[in-house]
Enzyme design. Structure first.
Site, PDB file in Angstrom:
ATOM      1  N   CYS A   1     -89.526  26.117  -5.374  1.00  0.00           N
ATOM      2  CA  CYS A   1     -89.217  25.878  -3.970  1.00  0.00           C
ATOM      3  C   CYS A   1     -88.050  26.800  -3.580  1.00  0.00           C
ATOM      4  CB  CYS A   1     -88.812  24.404  -3.816  1.00  0.00           C
ATOM      5  SG  CYS A   1     -88.895  23.802  -2.134  1.00  0.00           S
ATOM      6  N   PRO A   2     -88.045  27.417  -2.418  1.00  0.00           N
ATOM      7  CA  PRO A   2     -88.971  27.262  -1.299  1.00  0.00           C
ATOM      8  C   PRO A   2     -90.137  28.268  -1.312  1.00  0.00           C
ATOM      9  CG  PRO A   2     -87.116  28.528  -0.547  1.00  0.00           C
ATOM     10  CD  PRO A   2     -86.866  28.202  -2.022  1.00  0.00           C
TER      11      PRO A   2
END
Length: 76
Positions: A16-17
């Site tokens: 993530c992201p």
């Protein structure tokens, strides 16, 4: 009625992201009604992606976890 097309995207190993960025690009390329079947192993992504997808107007159909692998089904 035509069955919904399913597009699979394996994001294991992507953190993530970046995993959401890749999923979002793929969703934007899909036709309305198609379903993105995501596989990921990042717990933060599994927690954050459903909310981000809904904020963008997508429908989260399913979110499951098993043995550290997360599966999300998101309708365009």
């Amino acid at each position: 009625m035509k069955a919904r097309e399913t597009v699979r995207l394996d994001l294991r190993g992507v953190k993530c992201p970046l995993n959401w960025a890749r999923a979002k690009v793929r969703l934007e390329q899909m036709a309305r009604g198609e379903v993105l079947d995501l596989t990921l192993d990042d717990p933060r992504g599994a927690r954050d992606i459903p909310g981000a997808a809904e904020a963008e107007g997508y429908l989260v159909l399913e979110a499951t976890a098993r043995d550290g692998v997360f599966h999300l089904r998101i309708e365009r």
